[in-house]
Scaffold this active site. Sequence first.
Site, PDB file in Angstrom:
ATOM      1  N   THR A  52      52.280 -73.668   8.760  1.00 53.19           N
ATOM      2  CA  THR A  52      53.497 -73.396   7.941  1.00 53.19           C
ATOM      3  C   THR A  52      54.638 -72.894   8.843  1.00 53.19           C
ATOM      4  O   THR A  52      55.695 -73.466   8.973  1.00 53.19           O
ATOM      5  CB  THR A  52      53.334 -72.842   6.712  1.00 53.19           C
ATOM      6  OG1 THR A  52      52.250 -73.501   5.713  1.00 53.19           O
ATOM      7  CG2 THR A  52      54.694 -72.873   6.050  1.00 53.19           C
ATOM      8  N   TYR A  79      58.690 -79.373  -5.566  1.00 57.45           N
ATOM      9  CA  TYR A  79      58.061 -78.170  -5.142  1.00 57.45           C
ATOM     10  C   TYR A  79      58.253 -77.099  -6.462  1.00 57.45           C
ATOM     11  O   TYR A  79      57.846 -76.080  -6.249  1.00 57.45           O
ATOM     12  CB  TYR A  79      59.127 -77.409  -4.243  1.00 57.45           C
ATOM     13  CG  TYR A  79      58.861 -77.808  -2.897  1.00 57.45           C
ATOM     14  CD1 TYR A  79      57.715 -77.713  -1.984  1.00 57.45           C
ATOM     15  CD2 TYR A  79      60.005 -78.642  -2.115  1.00 57.45           C
ATOM     16  CE1 TYR A  79      57.509 -78.060  -0.765  1.00 57.45           C
ATOM     17  CE2 TYR A  79      59.770 -79.023  -0.856  1.00 57.45           C
ATOM     18  CZ  TYR A  79      58.682 -78.873  -0.117  1.00 57.45           C
ATOM     19  OH  TYR A  79      58.429 -79.358   1.234  1.00 57.45           O
ATOM     20  N   ARG A 138      55.032 -79.301  14.119  1.00 56.98           N
ATOM     21  CA  ARG A 138      55.804 -78.123  13.553  1.00 56.98           C
ATOM     22  C   ARG A 138      56.073 -77.165  14.978  1.00 56.98           C
ATOM     23  O   ARG A 138      56.911 -76.387  14.871  1.00 56.98           O
ATOM     24  CB  ARG A 138      55.219 -77.274  12.542  1.00 56.98           C
ATOM     25  CG  ARG A 138      55.382 -77.998  11.283  1.00 56.98           C
ATOM     26  CD  ARG A 138      54.709 -77.434   9.979  1.00 56.98           C
ATOM     27  NE  ARG A 138      55.031 -77.702   8.581  1.00 56.98           N
ATOM     28  CZ  ARG A 138      54.322 -77.536   7.558  1.00 56.98           C
ATOM     29  NH1 ARG A 138      53.099 -77.029   7.518  1.00 56.98           N
ATOM     30  NH2 ARG A 138      54.760 -77.883   6.553  1.00 56.98           N
ATOM     31  N   ARG A 168      47.519 -82.769   8.017  1.00 56.00           N
ATOM     32  CA  ARG A 168      47.753 -81.311   8.106  1.00 56.00           C
ATOM     33  C   ARG A 168      47.531 -80.649   9.508  1.00 56.00           C
ATOM     34  O   ARG A 168      48.136 -79.785   9.956  1.00 56.00           O
ATOM     35  CB  ARG A 168      47.019 -80.556   6.934  1.00 56.00           C
ATOM     36  CG  ARG A 168      47.135 -80.935   5.556  1.00 56.00           C
ATOM     37  CD  ARG A 168      48.508 -80.262   5.015  1.00 56.00           C
ATOM     38  NE  ARG A 168      48.596 -78.943   5.016  1.00 56.00           N
ATOM     39  CZ  ARG A 168      49.318 -78.031   4.396  1.00 56.00           C
ATOM     40  NH1 ARG A 168      50.269 -78.695   3.580  1.00 56.00           N
ATOM     41  NH2 ARG A 168      49.584 -76.911   4.290  1.00 56.00           N
ATOM     42  N   HIS A 184      56.785 -82.048   6.245  1.00 51.19           N
ATOM     43  CA  HIS A 184      55.568 -81.765   4.906  1.00 51.19           C
ATOM     44  C   HIS A 184      54.589 -82.720   5.227  1.00 51.19           C
ATOM     45  O   HIS A 184      54.648 -83.881   5.258  1.00 51.19           O
ATOM     46  CB  HIS A 184      56.490 -82.161   3.553  1.00 51.19           C
ATOM     47  CG  HIS A 184      55.589 -82.025   2.390  1.00 51.19           C
ATOM     48  ND1 HIS A 184      55.193 -80.844   1.907  1.00 51.19           N
ATOM     49  CD2 HIS A 184      55.147 -83.291   1.874  1.00 51.19           C
ATOM     50  CE1 HIS A 184      54.258 -81.405   0.698  1.00 51.19           C
ATOM     51  NE2 HIS A 184      54.130 -82.590   0.843  1.00 51.19           N
ATOM     52  N   LYS A 203      61.884 -83.214   7.023  1.00 49.81           N
ATOM     53  CA  LYS A 203      62.934 -82.445   6.469  1.00 49.81           C
ATOM     54  C   LYS A 203      64.329 -82.529   7.389  1.00 49.81           C
ATOM     55  O   LYS A 203      64.411 -82.755   8.324  1.00 49.81           O
ATOM     56  CB  LYS A 203      62.229 -81.214   6.499  1.00 49.81           C
ATOM     57  CG  LYS A 203      60.798 -80.910   5.856  1.00 49.81           C
ATOM     58  CD  LYS A 203      60.457 -79.314   5.700  1.00 49.81           C
ATOM     59  CE  LYS A 203      59.013 -79.383   4.894  1.00 49.81           C
ATOM     60  NZ  LYS A 203      58.759 -77.895   4.602  1.00 49.81           N
ATOM     61  N   PHE A 221      60.846 -67.438  -1.618  1.00 52.51           N
ATOM     62  CA  PHE A 221      61.238 -68.477  -1.100  1.00 52.51           C
ATOM     63  C   PHE A 221      61.911 -69.707  -1.789  1.00 52.51           C
ATOM     64  O   PHE A 221      62.538 -70.695  -1.227  1.00 52.51           O
ATOM     65  CB  PHE A 221      60.601 -68.785   0.276  1.00 52.51           C
ATOM     66  CG  PHE A 221      59.338 -69.397   0.002  1.00 52.51           C
ATOM     67  CD1 PHE A 221      59.241 -70.859  -0.352  1.00 52.51           C
ATOM     68  CD2 PHE A 221      58.216 -68.566  -0.280  1.00 52.51           C
ATOM     69  CE1 PHE A 221      57.947 -71.471  -0.904  1.00 52.51           C
ATOM     70  CE2 PHE A 221      56.820 -69.210  -0.534  1.00 52.51           C
ATOM     71  CZ  PHE A 221      56.795 -70.598  -0.848  1.00 52.51           C
ATOM     72  N   GLU A 256      52.231 -86.919  -5.094  1.00 54.51           N
ATOM     73  CA  GLU A 256      53.760 -86.823  -4.200  1.00 54.51           C
ATOM     74  C   GLU A 256      54.003 -88.470  -3.909  1.00 54.51           C
ATOM     75  O   GLU A 256      55.015 -88.728  -3.640  1.00 54.51           O
ATOM     76  CB  GLU A 256      53.582 -86.049  -2.938  1.00 54.51           C
ATOM     77  CG  GLU A 256      53.160 -84.636  -3.518  1.00 54.51           C
ATOM     78  CD  GLU A 256      52.699 -83.724  -2.176  1.00 54.51           C
ATOM     79  OE1 GLU A 256      52.817 -82.488  -2.636  1.00 54.51           O
ATOM     80  OE2 GLU A 256      52.965 -84.177  -1.091  1.00 54.51           O
TER      81      GLU A 256
END
Length: 142
Positions: A92, A50, A103, A86, A116, A10, A58, A127
Amino acid sequence: MAERTLAIIKPDAVRRNLIGEIIAQITQSGFRIIGMKLVRLSRQQAEDFYAVHRGRPFFEDLVCFMSSGPVVVLALEKERAVEDFRALIGATDPAEAAPGTIRQRFGTSKGENAIHGSDSPENAEREIAFFFSRTELLDHDV
Ligand code: IDP
Ligand code: MG
């Protein structure tokens, strides 16, 4: 047959010069890169990517953030790629992500969480197709 997933490094992580470290962690964790590009998403592209979150509180911040600077988009291959990726990125919210996850290491807030990862094999294929044509991916049939 190996599964595929889609990753996006990101804008927060790209701005902080973390592309190399994040890709190193991904490849060291056994993922094979089968597609990769550096792009800046338009506001429209971020909204479309998204779309499932439209209407959430958000959403506006997310779309703004994701189109605020360049991102690195990666198509990745591995057995159980979606589930394993994941796990590699963590929760998140970086504050809740397990130690050593991408993360936890590189995210700074629930919105600006560095990376992501697709949440199901079906969404992964959708995606990947959003960002890559078939011939931009390795091992395509000619
Ligand atoms: P995920 O990326 O872990 O799958 P989602 O719930 O699908 O999380 O949300 C997509 C993205 O939207 C998150 O990665 C994060 O950047 C942002 N986001 C989700 N929930 C919040 C929130 O409560 N506040 C701010 N940003 C959020
Ligand atoms: Mg999600």
